[in-house]
Design a protein around this motif. Structure first.
Motif, PDB file in Angstrom:
ATOM      1  N   SER A  51       0.815  -1.213   0.000  1.00 46.77           N
ATOM      2  CA  SER A  51       0.000   0.000   0.000  1.00 46.77           C
ATOM      3  C   SER A  51       0.853   1.270   0.000  1.00 46.77           C
ATOM      4  O   SER A  51       0.337   2.375   0.039  1.00 46.77           O
ATOM      5  CB  SER A  51      -0.931  -0.010   1.217  1.00 46.77           C
ATOM      6  N   GLY A  52       2.172   1.106  -0.021  1.00 44.85           N
ATOM      7  CA  GLY A  52       3.070   2.266  -0.052  1.00 44.85           C
ATOM      8  C   GLY A  52       4.382   1.873  -0.707  1.00 44.85           C
ATOM      9  O   GLY A  52       4.580   0.703  -1.049  1.00 44.85           O
ATOM     10  N   PRO A  53       5.296   2.840  -0.849  1.00 39.19           N
ATOM     11  CA  PRO A  53       6.557   2.531  -1.529  1.00 39.19           C
ATOM     12  C   PRO A  53       7.539   1.748  -0.657  1.00 39.19           C
ATOM     13  O   PRO A  53       7.426   1.731   0.561  1.00 39.19           O
ATOM     14  CB  PRO A  53       7.125   3.933  -1.836  1.00 39.19           C
ATOM     15  N   ALA A  54       8.475   1.075  -1.314  1.00 42.38           N
ATOM     16  CA  ALA A  54       9.607   0.407  -0.660  1.00 42.38           C
ATOM     17  C   ALA A  54       9.196  -0.522   0.478  1.00 42.38           C
ATOM     18  O   ALA A  54       9.776  -0.504   1.566  1.00 42.38           O
ATOM     19  CB  ALA A  54      10.613   1.454  -0.164  1.00 42.38           C
ATOM     20  N   ALA A  55       8.198  -1.350   0.216  1.00 39.51           N
ATOM     21  CA  ALA A  55       7.649  -2.214   1.270  1.00 39.51           C
ATOM     22  C   ALA A  55       8.683  -3.211   1.784  1.00 39.51           C
ATOM     23  O   ALA A  55       8.689  -3.533   2.982  1.00 39.51           O
ATOM     24  CB  ALA A  55       6.426  -2.944   0.727  1.00 39.51           C
ATOM     25  N   ALA A  56       9.560  -3.698   0.919  1.00 40.20           N
ATOM     26  CA  ALA A  56      10.552  -4.680   1.377  1.00 40.20           C
ATOM     27  C   ALA A  56      11.564  -3.998   2.307  1.00 40.20           C
ATOM     28  O   ALA A  56      11.889  -4.522   3.370  1.00 40.20           O
ATOM     29  CB  ALA A  56      11.253  -5.327   0.183  1.00 40.20           C
ATOM     30  N   VAL A  57      12.028  -2.820   1.906  1.00 39.63           N
ATOM     31  CA  VAL A  57      13.010  -2.106   2.755  1.00 39.63           C
ATOM     32  C   VAL A  57      12.366  -1.769   4.102  1.00 39.63           C
ATOM     33  O   VAL A  57      13.010  -1.874   5.148  1.00 39.63           O
ATOM     34  CB  VAL A  57      13.540  -0.831   2.050  1.00 39.63           C
ATOM     35  N   GLU A  58      11.082  -1.404   4.086  1.00 43.33           N
ATOM     36  CA  GLU A  58      10.352  -1.145   5.347  1.00 43.33           C
ATOM     37  C   GLU A  58      10.465  -2.345   6.275  1.00 43.33           C
ATOM     38  O   GLU A  58      10.656  -2.192   7.477  1.00 43.33           O
ATOM     39  CB  GLU A  58       8.862  -0.917   5.064  1.00 43.33           C
ATOM     40  N   LYS A  59      10.349  -3.559   5.706  1.00 44.03           N
ATOM     41  CA  LYS A  59      10.340  -4.758   6.557  1.00 44.03           C
ATOM     42  C   LYS A  59      11.673  -4.950   7.275  1.00 44.03           C
ATOM     43  O   LYS A  59      11.707  -5.441   8.379  1.00 44.03           O
ATOM     44  CB  LYS A  59      10.004  -5.997   5.720  1.00 44.03           C
ATOM     45  N   TRP A  60      12.784  -4.604   6.597  1.00 43.19           N
ATOM     46  CA  TRP A  60      14.075  -4.715   7.321  1.00 43.19           C
ATOM     47  C   TRP A  60      14.579  -3.327   7.748  1.00 43.19           C
ATOM     48  O   TRP A  60      15.779  -3.119   7.950  1.00 43.19           O
ATOM     49  CB  TRP A  60      15.111  -5.495   6.524  1.00 43.19           C
ATOM     50  N   GLY A  61      13.636  -2.409   7.960  1.00 42.67           N
ATOM     51  CA  GLY A  61      13.966  -1.021   8.258  1.00 42.67           C
ATOM     52  C   GLY A  61      14.838  -0.820   9.488  1.00 42.67           C
ATOM     53  O   GLY A  61      15.566   0.170   9.590  1.00 42.67           O
ATOM     54  N   GLY A 194      13.403  -4.684  18.806  1.00 41.07           N
ATOM     55  CA  GLY A 194      12.294  -3.729  18.768  1.00 41.07           C
ATOM     56  C   GLY A 194      10.950  -4.425  18.769  1.00 41.07           C
ATOM     57  O   GLY A 194      10.594  -5.129  19.727  1.00 41.07           O
ATOM     58  N   ARG A 195      10.258  -4.281  17.655  1.00 36.64           N
ATOM     59  CA  ARG A 195       8.890  -4.790  17.493  1.00 36.64           C
ATOM     60  C   ARG A 195       8.708  -6.244  17.935  1.00 36.64           C
ATOM     61  O   ARG A 195       7.703  -6.600  18.524  1.00 36.64           O
ATOM     62  CB  ARG A 195       8.567  -4.692  15.998  1.00 36.64           C
ATOM     63  N   GLU A 196       9.723  -7.099  17.655  1.00 38.31           N
ATOM     64  CA  GLU A 196       9.532  -8.533  17.886  1.00 38.31           C
ATOM     65  C   GLU A 196      10.287  -9.053  19.113  1.00 38.31           C
ATOM     66  O   GLU A 196      10.492 -10.253  19.269  1.00 38.31           O
ATOM     67  CB  GLU A 196       9.961  -9.316  16.628  1.00 38.31           C
ATOM     68  N   ARG A 197      10.659  -8.150  19.995  1.00 41.59           N
ATOM     69  CA  ARG A 197      11.480  -8.507  21.146  1.00 41.59           C
ATOM     70  C   ARG A 197      10.884  -9.684  21.941  1.00 41.59           C
ATOM     71  O   ARG A 197      11.593 -10.635  22.299  1.00 41.59           O
ATOM     72  CB  ARG A 197      11.623  -7.273  22.053  1.00 41.59           C
ATOM     73  N   ASP A 198       9.571  -9.630  22.205  1.00 39.66           N
ATOM     74  CA  ASP A 198       8.945 -10.643  23.058  1.00 39.66           C
ATOM     75  C   ASP A 198       9.026 -12.052  22.471  1.00 39.66           C
ATOM     76  O   ASP A 198       8.945 -13.044  23.187  1.00 39.66           O
ATOM     77  CB  ASP A 198       7.462 -10.306  23.277  1.00 39.66           C
ATOM     78  N   VAL A 222      22.542 -11.437  20.667  1.00 47.03           N
ATOM     79  CA  VAL A 222      23.517 -11.358  21.767  1.00 47.03           C
ATOM     80  C   VAL A 222      23.228 -10.109  22.609  1.00 47.03           C
ATOM     81  O   VAL A 222      23.290 -10.143  23.839  1.00 47.03           O
ATOM     82  CB  VAL A 222      24.966 -11.377  21.236  1.00 47.03           C
ATOM     83  N   ARG A 223      22.877  -9.020  21.937  1.00 44.32           N
ATOM     84  CA  ARG A 223      22.533  -7.797  22.701  1.00 44.32           C
ATOM     85  C   ARG A 223      21.297  -8.042  23.557  1.00 44.32           C
ATOM     86  O   ARG A 223      21.225  -7.618  24.709  1.00 44.32           O
ATOM     87  CB  ARG A 223      22.305  -6.631  21.748  1.00 44.32           C
ATOM     88  N   LEU A 224      20.326  -8.760  23.006  1.00 42.55           N
ATOM     89  CA  LEU A 224      19.109  -9.072  23.765  1.00 42.55           C
ATOM     90  C   LEU A 224      19.433  -9.969  24.963  1.00 42.55           C
ATOM     91  O   LEU A 224      18.915  -9.772  26.073  1.00 42.55           O
ATOM     92  CB  LEU A 224      18.095  -9.771  22.840  1.00 42.55           C
ATOM     93  N   GLN A 225      20.331 -10.938  24.730  1.00 39.31           N
ATOM     94  CA  GLN A 225      20.720 -11.898  25.775  1.00 39.31           C
ATOM     95  C   GLN A 225      21.251 -11.189  27.021  1.00 39.31           C
ATOM     96  O   GLN A 225      21.039 -11.637  28.147  1.00 39.31           O
ATOM     97  CB  GLN A 225      21.818 -12.788  25.182  1.00 39.31           C
TER      98      GLN A 225
END
Ligand SMILES: Cc1cc2nc3c(=O)[nH]c(=O)nc-3n(C[C@H](O)[C@H](O)[C@H](O)COP(=O)(O)OP(=O)(O)OC[C@H]3O[C@@H](n4cnc5c(N)ncnc54)[C@H](O)[C@@H]3O)c2cc1C
Length: 425
Positions: A51-61, A194-198, A222-225
Motif C-alpha cells: 500500500s506504499g513505496p519500498a515495502a521490502a526495505v520497510e520490513k528490514w527497516g 524492537g517490534r519482535e522482542r517478546d 547477543v545484545r538481547l541476551q
C-alpha cells in the motif's frame, strides 16, 4: 443500402508507442527506473503490491545498510528531488532501511511526476503478450505486453520487473524444497530488539544461514541476551565454515570482516553455540517448539528451538514470468549473460562489474528483470549497480543506443559497503 465504414486498426507498432512502460515494484530500483523514465519523458506505470513505496526495505527497516548515503541515492532521482528543495542526508553515513525510506524513497515516490503513475495494492500475478502464450511467435515483438494484477490488466510497450526477492526466501531444507509453514519460523532479519522482542526474549532461537543476514540477527540476539536472561542462541550452518561471514583480515570489505569477527568472538565467548556441517532434511512442529531434523557428519541429528530464523537467502519468484521467454542461468537464475559476472563463488558485492541493458536482455524483446531480482539467487546485489541497470535500459527505451551501451558507474575498488552494521552481500 447503407455502407459500413470500418476504421482501420492502427498498426501494432503505432499502438505500442502509445503504451506506457510497466515497472513492477516501487522499491529503490523500481523508483529509480521511474525517475529515469520521467526524466526522459517516457510514459510509465509502476505496479506495487503493497500500500506504499519500498515495502521490502520497510520490513528490514531496523537494519543499518553497509553502504553510505552517497552510494544508495540514484543520481537522476537526486536531481529531480533537489529541484524541489530536497537535500541529501550526510553523504558518508550509512542509513538504516527506515531512514532510507523516510529520507529518500518516500519523497521520491511522492514527486508529482512519479506519484501520479504509481498504482499501489497492485500485485503482479502474470505477464504475457496480449493474446499470446509463450509458444506463439508471429509478430510477437510488436504485440503489447499484458500485465495482470487483481485490480485489472495493463497493456505495456515494455516491462521492467523490479519486484525484488525479499518475499521469496530460500527453504530451510538443504534440498531447497518447501517445508512446513509455522508461526515459529521467522523470516530473515526479524526486529529482535524492537517490534519482535517478546518473540525472542528468554527463548531459544536457532538462526539458520551463513550470510550477513544471519550475522546481523546473531549480533542483535547477543545484545538481547545481555538484558533478557534465559535467551539462548544457536547458529546452524550447512558447511564446515560460514564462507560469507568472513572474518579474514584480507577481506576487501572492512565492514564485512568486522561483522564476521564479531560473530566469531561471540562463538568463542560461548554467547552463541555454533553447529556446523548440519544438513536439514525435515522440520517438525512440536507442541512446544520447532525441531530441525538432519544429518551431521554422516550421523542423524536434531535440534529443537522455540523460534527458528530462516536466514538462508532469497530466490526470485519466477511464477509470474511463465508466459514470457526468459533466458536464465541454470544455477543462479539470473540472465545468462549476467550470471558469470555475479557468481557468488567468484565475486563479492565489491567486485561485480557494472552492467546494462545488454547483459539483462532476454529473448522477450522489451522485457527486463532489474534490481535484486536480476541477480537471481546470488546475494551480491548493490543498489548502485541497479541504478546503472535502469539508467542503461531507460536510454535503450529512448532509442539512445550509445548512452545505453556506455557504463557510467565506476564502483570504488573497495566496493560500496563502508560500515560494520551488516546487510548486503
Ligand atoms: C538487510 C539488507 C541490507 C542491505 N544493505 C545494502 C547496502 O548496504 N547497500 C546496497 O547497495 N544494497 C543493500 N542491500 C541489497 C539491496 O540493495 C536491497 O535488497 C534493495 O532493497 C533491493 O532493491 P529492489 O528495488 O531491487 O527490490 P526491493 O527493495 O525488494 O523492492 C521490491 C518491491 O517490489 C514489490 N513487489 C514484490 N513482488 C511484487 C509483485 N508481484 N507485484 C508488484 N510489486 C511487487 C515489493 O513490495 C517491493 O516494494 C541490502 C539488502 C538487505 C535485505
Amino acid at each position: 443500402m447503407s455502407t459500413l465504414t470500418l476504421t482501420p486498426r492502427p498498426r501494432v507498432t503505432d499502438r505500442l508507442a502509445t503504451l506506457p512502460v510497466a515497472i513492477i515494484g516501487a522499491g529503490p530500483v523500481g523508483l529509480a527506473a521511474a525517475a529515469h523514465l520521467a526524466d526522459l519523458g517516457i510514459a510509465f506505470t509502476v505496479l506495487e503490491a503493497a500500500s506504499g513505496p519500498a515495502a521490502a526495505v520497510e520490513k528490514w527497516g531496523h537494519t543499518r545498510l553497509f553502504s553510505a548515503w552517497r552510494e544508495v541515492v540514484d543520481p537522476v532521482a537526486r536531481r529531480l528531488l533537489e529541484a524541489t528543495g530536497w537535500t541529501m542526508p550526510a553523504e558518508g553515513r550509512a542509513p538504516t532501511g527506515r531512514e532510507l525510506v523516510d529520507a529518500y524513497l518516500r519523497p521520491l515516490a511522492e514527486l508529482p511526476e512519479i506519484a501520479a503513475h504509481i498504482r499501489y495494492g497492485a500485485r503482479v500475478t502474470g505477464i504475457a503478450r496480449e493474446g499470446m502464450d509463450r509458444t506463439r511467435s508471429a509478430d510477437r515483438e510488436n504485440t503489447p505486453f499484458l500485465v495482470r494484477t487483481p485490480k485489472g490488466e495493463l497493456l505495456a510497450r515494455a516491462v521492467l520487473d523490479a519486484s525484488g526477492t525479499y518475499d521469496s526466501p530460500n527453504s530451510l531444507l538443504s534440498t531447497g524444497l518447501p517445508t512446513i509453514d509455522d508461526a515459529r519460523i521467522s523470516h530473515a532479519l526479524p526486529d529482535v530488539l524492537g517490534r519482535e522482542r517478546d518473540r525472542f526474549a528468554g527463548r531459544h532461537t536457532v538462526v539458520v544461514g551463513a550470510g550477513h543476514s544471519a550475522a546481523n540477527t546473531l549480533i542483535s540476539l547477543v545484545r538481547l541476551q545481555r538484558d533478557a536472561p534465559g535467551t539462548r542462541i544457536t547458529w546452524l550452518i550447512r558447511n564446515a565454515g560460514a564462507v560469507r561471514v568472513s572474518s579474514s583480515a584480507d577481506d576487501e570489505l572492512v565492514g564485512r570482516a568486522q561483522l564476521g569477527a564479531r560473530v566469531d568472538r561471540y562463538v568463542e565467548d560461548g554467547a552463541v553455540e555454533k553447529i556446523d556441517s548440519f544438513e536439514i532434511g525435515g522440520v517438525e512442529a512440536l507442541p512446544d517448539g520447532i525441531r530441525l531434523l538432519g544429518t551431521r557428519r554422516g550421523e542423524r541429528d536434531a535440534v529443537t528451538a522455540d523460534v527458528v530464523v530462516n536466514a538462508t537467502g532469497f530466490r526470485p519468484d519466477l511464477a509470474p514470468l511463465r508466459e514470457i521467454r526468459t533466458d536464465l542461468d541454470a544455477v543462479v537464475e539470473a540472465p545468462r549473460l549476467l550470471a558469470p559476472l555475479i557468481d557468488p563463488n567468484a565475486h563479492s558485492c565489491g567486485t561485480v562489474e557494472p552492467h546494462g541493458f545488454r547483459e539483462l536482455t532476454h529473448p522477450e524483446h522489451g522485457f527486463f528483470v532489474v534490481g535484486m531480482k536480476s541477480y537471481g539467487r546470488a546475494p551480491t546485489f548493490l543498489l548502485a549497480t541497479g541504478y546503472e541497470q535502469v539508467r542503461s535500459i531507460a536510454a535503450w527505451l529512448a532509442g539512445d543506443l550509445a548512452s545505453a551501451s556506455r557504463v557510467e558507474l565506476a564502483l570504488p575498488a573497495t566496493g560500496v559497503c563502508s560500515t560494520d552494521a551488516g546487510g548486503c552481500c
